[in-house]
Design an enzyme around this catalytic site. Structure first.
Site, short mmCIF file in Angstrom:
data_model
loop_
_atom_site.label_atom_id
_atom_site.label_comp_id
_atom_site.label_asym_id
_atom_site.label_seq_id
_atom_site.Cartn_x
_atom_site.Cartn_y
_atom_site.Cartn_z
N SER A 77 -6.46 0.95 -4.68
CA SER A 77 -6.58 2.36 -4.41
C SER A 77 -5.20 3.01 -4.49
O SER A 77 -4.57 2.97 -5.53
CB SER A 77 -7.24 2.56 -3.05
N TYR A 134 0.84 -1.21 0.00
CA TYR A 134 0.00 0.00 0.00
C TYR A 134 0.87 1.25 0.00
O TYR A 134 0.95 1.96 -0.97
CB TYR A 134 -0.95 -0.03 1.18
N HIS A 192 -16.17 1.72 -3.60
CA HIS A 192 -14.74 1.59 -3.36
C HIS A 192 -14.41 0.39 -2.46
O HIS A 192 -13.25 0.09 -2.24
CB HIS A 192 -14.21 2.87 -2.73
N ASP A 216 -18.19 3.81 -7.78
CA ASP A 216 -17.11 4.21 -6.89
C ASP A 216 -16.99 5.73 -6.94
O ASP A 216 -16.55 6.29 -7.94
CB ASP A 216 -15.80 3.55 -7.33
#
Length: 763
Positions: A614, A534, A733, A698
Site C-alpha cells: 500500500s 511503511y 486490500h 481492491d
C-alpha cells in the site's frame, strides 16, 4: 481498547492495517472502548506492512510472438525477457503547463476486454515463473504447519458474558464466540465461514448491544471496503429482516436500551454523481425491526461533502459523540449531544487543529488524548460546562515518550507509551497520579487492550517478532497479572534473537531498525535479508509476530524492519517530517537502513530484498527507482504508484492531506511528479527483480496502480530480471482475506525471494 479516532484512522488509510501487509497473521482485535460497543476490526499487521493478495500465473514464452507484436510493445525489441504486449495510446495530461503522457490509461478500466486479457497473460507469466521454483511446495507446507494453531482475540465483556474471536488454525475466517464465566462451553455467535463456500465473505465490523443480547455486524465480499450491516439475536442462527446498505468504514453505536443504534453510511449510489460515491457521509438512527428506508437522518454536512462521521455512545449512556474527520488527516473534530436529544450537536472541538481521541467521561467531564501543544501527546479533561481551552486540565502531561493510546478501565487510565518503537504499559489514577508499570515479557507491542470504565479487570495482548500473541488478565482488586491464553506453535524462538539498531539518514536523522535472525549469525555480507517498511499516515509499525517471518527465519533469512519518518513512532513531528513535500525523507530513511545493513555485513545488494504494501508499496517502488543498485529483489504489494491521479479513484481523495494534490497545487505537482513511481521509470535502466501484487476487487488502492506501473517497467526496463504482476481474484486490500489465500500468497512471495536471491541451488 483503542480509541474511536485511532480505529477510524487505521481503517481508512491506503494500507489498513492494513497496518501490516506481510501478514498471513491477520487477527481480530475486539475494541471495547467506553465510547463504542465492541467493534471487531481485522488488523493485517504489516511487517512489510499491509499485505496484498493476488493469484498465480503461467508462462508466455514465444519470443517470436513478442517480436511480431513489437509495434505495440517497444520493449520487445530490446528486452531479453518477453512480456505480454501492452498497447500504448496517445493520452497526455497537462499539469500546470507540463505535459505528462499516460499511455496506459486504458488499464484504468478493469472490466474492459483488453485489460482482462492483459492481466490474464500477466498472471500466466507469474504463475509459470513461481511454479518452476522447486522449494515453493516446501515453503507452502511449512506455512500451513506454522499457521495451524488456535488463535484468540482478547475477550470483550458485555453484561455478564465475554465475547471473543477464535480461529482453530486453518479456518478461512475467525469465528465469534460468547461465553459466560461459569460455563466452560462457548457458544457460536456468528461463523463467517458459512457465509461463502470459498471463505471470501468476511465479517469486518461487529457491535454487541450493551446488554449482550444483540449483534449488529457488517459483511464484506471479496475484500471490498463496502459492507452490508445485518442484525441478529445472540443465540439465534437467523438475522432480522432488515439489511443496511451503502456502508463503508462504518461505526455502529448501540443505544443502551437496545432499541436500535446509530451508524454512518454513504448515500444510495443513484442519488449522487459517481465521483461522490464516498462523499456525503451521514449518520442515521436505525430502529430495530424497521426497514432502512425508515432510518432517521441524525447528521450530515452537505456544505462540506468530504467530511466523515463516526458515532459513539458513552459508557454511561448519556451522550452521543461524533468523531468528525477529513480523509486520513489526523486532525479531527468532536461534536456531541445528549442521546435522547434532537437538538443540534454541540461543536465541542471544531477547529481541526489537532488529534483528539475520546477516552471516556465522568459525567460532563470528557477525557481526550490530544497532540495539541504536545506533539508526543497528553491527556486532558474538558468540562462541558466550561469547555474553553483555558479551562482544560492536563491530567497526564506530555513525556519524553509518545502516548500511543490510552483507555479508562476501573476508572484508572491505562496508557501505552512508545519508547523507541516498543511499548511500555502504565497505570495512572483518575487525577493523573502514576500508580505502576506493567512488566512486559520482551521488547514488543501491546497489541490490544480490553476493558470498560466500570470493570475491575482488564485484558491485554502482547507480541513481538519472536513472541506469538499472548493474552494477559489483570485483576485490579488483587493487583495480579496472569497469562490468560498462550498459543502453542511449532516454532522454537530460543534459536533466534532480535536487536534494535539506529542508522543515520541523509540529513543526519536517527532511524531505528529492528533486526531478527538466527543466533550466531555470521556477518560476512552474504545473508539473504528482507527489509520491510511503511512510513506514512502517522501509523507506527511496531514489533509483532508473523508465521511468514518465522518461515523466512527458518530458511536462513534475516528480517529487518525500518521505522521511517511519516509514521507515528515518535509523535506528530515525526509524521509531519515524512508527509506532503517532506515525503522524500521517508525514501532517504529507508535507503539509509538498506545501506546500514550492507555496511555492517548483514547482507549485500545482491542478497537484500525490500518489501512494502500500500503506502509501503509506494515506498519500495520509489526506493527501487531511486537506488536500483541497492537491492537484489523487490516485493511491492498493492502500491500507490500513480501519484498524479490517485485521488480520482474510490477513497483515494482521503489521502490528499498526506500526499497532496497534483492538480490543485503546482508546488505539490512538482513534489509528486519527482517521486511518483509511474512517472520515474527510466528507459534502458536495469532494475532488480520485482513482484508487484494487486487484487481485482481492491477498492482501497485500485489495481490500476499496479497494472500501469508494471506495464511501464516492462516496456522501459532493460536486462533479464523478471518484472512480474500477480493479480488475485475475489480479494481486496487485505482485510478479511481467507487463510487459504494468505498461504498461497505468502508461498508465492517467498518462492520469488528464494529464487531471485539465489538462496539455494535448486535441483
Amino acid at each position: 481498547m483503542l480509541s474511536q479516532h485511532k480505529c477510524q484512522k487505521m481503517i481508512s488509510h491506503p494500507a489498513f492495517p492494513t497496518a501490516q501487509f506481510l501478514f498471513d497473521n491477520t487477527f481480530h482485535i475486539l475494541f471495547n472502548a467506553p465510547n463504542l460497543a465492541p467493534i471487531a476490526i481485522t488488523l493485517t499487521m504489516m511487517r512489510s506492512p499491509v499485505m496484498k493478495m493476488l493469484h498465480t500465473h503461467l508462462l508466455l514464452a514465444p519470443l517470436l510472438w513478442a517480436i511480431l507484436c513489437s509495434g505495440c510493445h517497444e520493449a520487445s525489441r530490446t528486452a531479453k525477457r518477453a512480456y505480454p504486449p501492452a498497447k500504448m495510446d496517445s493520452t497526455v495530461d497537462i499539469y500546470h503547463d507540463t505535459e505528462v503522457p499516460d499511455p496506459y490509461r486504458w488499464l484504468e478500466e478493469p472490466d474492459s476486454a483488453d485489460t482482462q486479457a492483459w492481466v490474464a497473460e500477466q498472471n500466466k507469466l507469474t504463475n509459470t515463473f513461481l511454479a518452476n521454483v522447486p522449494t515453493r511446495s516446501k515453503i507452502k507446507a511449512r506455512l500451513i504447519e506454522l499457521m495451524n494453531y488456535p488463535r484468540y482475540s482478547l475477550p470483550s465483556k458485555r453484561a455478564d458474558r465475554y465475547f471473543y474471536w477464535k480461529n482453530d488454525g486453518l479456518q478461512n475466517q475467525s469465528v465469534l464466540y460468547v461465553q459466560a464465566p461459569c460455563n466452560p462451553h462457548p457458544q457460536v455467535v456468528i461463523n463467517p465461514n458459512k457465509l461463502s463456500k470459498d471463505g471470501t465473505a468476511a465479517v469486518t465490523t461487529t457491535a454487541v448491544s450493551w446488554d449482550g443480547k444483540l449483534l449488529a455486524y457488517g459483511i464484506s465480499q471479496s475484500g471490498s471496503d463496502e459492507q452490508e450491516v445485518k442484525i441478529r439475536t445472540i443465540g439465534a442462527d437467523t438475522d432480522f429482516d432488515e439489511t443496511l446498505k451503502w456502508c463503508r468504514f462504518t461505526n455502529i453505536a448501540w443505544k443502551h436500551d437496545g432499541s436500535g443504534f446509530f451508524y454512518s453510511r454513504f448515500p444510495a449510489p443513484a442519488t449522487v454523481a459517481p465521483e461522490d460515491a464516498t462523499n456525503y457521509s451521514r449518520v442515521y438512527w436505525h430502529k430495530l425491526n424497521t426497514p432502512q428506508s425508515q432510518d432517521k437522518l441524525i447528521y450530515e454536512r452537505p456544505d462540506n461533502k468530504e467530511l466523515g462521521f463516526a458515532p459513539a455512545v458513552t459508557e454511561d449512556g448519556k451522550f452521543l459523540i461524533l468523531n468528525v474527520y477529513h480523509g486520513t488527516d489526523t486532525k479531527n473534530r468532536i461534536y456531541y449531544r445528549p442521546v435522547e436529544s434532537s437538538e443540534p450537536f454541540v461543536k465541542l472541538l471544531d477547529k481541526a487543529d489537532a488529534e483528539y481521541d475520546f477516552i471516556g467521561n465522568a459525567g460532563s467531564l470528557f477525557y481526550f488524548k490530544t497532540d495539541l501543544d504536545a506533539p508526543r501527546s497528553r491527556i486532558v479533561a474538558i468540562d462541558l460546562k466550561n469547555p474553553a481551552p483555558p479551562d482544560w486540565k492536563t491530567v497526564i502531561p506530555q513525556a519524553d515518550d509518545v502516548i500511543d493510546y490510552a483507555a479508562l478501565i476501573n476508572n484508572h487510565f491505562i496508557v501505552a507509551y512508545m519508547h523507541n518503537v516498543h511499548h511500555q504499559l502504565k497505570e495512572y489514577g483518575a487525577e493523573g497520579k502514576f500508580i505502576r508499570d506493567f512488566h512486559l515479557p520482551a521488547l514488543g507491542t501491546v497489541a490490544g487492550l480490553s476493558g470498560k470504565q466500570s470493570d475491575t479487570e482488564m485484558f491485554f495482548s502482547f507480541t513481538s517478532f519472536l513472541f506469538p500473541r499472548t493474552s494477559y488478565r489483570y485483576d485490579f482488586k488483587t493487583q495480579s497479572l496472569t497469562i490468560f491464553r498462550k498459543p502453542k506453535i511449532d516454532f522454537d524462538p530460543s534459536k533466534y534473537e532480535t536487536k534494535q539498531v539506529f542508522c543515520r539518514s541523509r540529513d543526519g536523522t536517527k532511524v531505528p531498525i529492528f533486526i531478527t535472525h538466527r543466533k550466531g549469525l555470521a556477518l560476512a555480507g552474504d545473508n539473504a535479508t528482507l527489509l520491510y517498511g511503511y512510513g506514512g499516515f502517522n501509523i507506527d509499525i511496531k514489533p509483532s509476530f508473523s508465521t511468514s517471518v518465522v518461515n523466512w527465519l527458518e530458511l536462513g533469512g534475516v528480517y529487518a524492519l525500518a521505522n521511517m519518518r511519516g509514521g507515528g513512532e515518535y509523535g506528530d513531528a515525526w509524521h509531519k517530517a515524512g508527509m506532503l513535500d517532506k515525503k522524500q525523507n521517508v525514501f532517504d530513511d529507508f535507503i539509509a537502513a538498506a545501506e546500514w545493513l550492507i555496511e555492517n555485513k548483514y547482507t549485500s545488494p545482491k542478497k537484500l530484498a525490500i518489501r512494502g504494501g500500500s503506502n509501503g508499496g509506494l515506498l519500495v517502488a520509489a526506493c527501487m527507482l531511486q537506488r536500483p543498485d541497492l537491492y537484489g529483489a523487490v516485493v511491492c504489494q498493492v502500491p500507490v504508484a500513480d501519484m498524479l491521479r490517485y485521488h480520482k479513484f474510490t477513497v483515494g481523495r482521503y489521502w490528499i492531506p498526506e500526499y497532496g494534490n497534483a492538480e490543485a497545487d503546482p508546488e505539490m505537482f512538482k513534489v509528486l511528479y519527482a517521486y511518483s513511481p509511474l512517472h520515474n521509470v527510466k528507459p534502458g535502466a536495469k532494475y532488480p527483480p520485482i513482484l508487484v501484487t494487486s487484487a481485482d476487487t481492491d477498492d482501497r488502492v485500485v489495481p490500476m496502480h499496479s497494472k500501469k506501473f508494471v506495464a511501464t517497467l516492462q516496456a522501459k526496463a532493460a536486462g533479464k530480471n523478471p518484472i512480474l504482476l500477480r493479480v488475485d481474484t475475489k480479494a481486496g486490500h487485505g482485510a478479511g482475506k481467507p487463510t487459504t489465500k494468505k498461504i498461497e500468497e505468502q508461498a508465492d512471495i517467498y518462492a520469488f525471494l528464494f529464487k531471485t536471491l539465489k538462496m539455494e541451488k535448486e535441483d
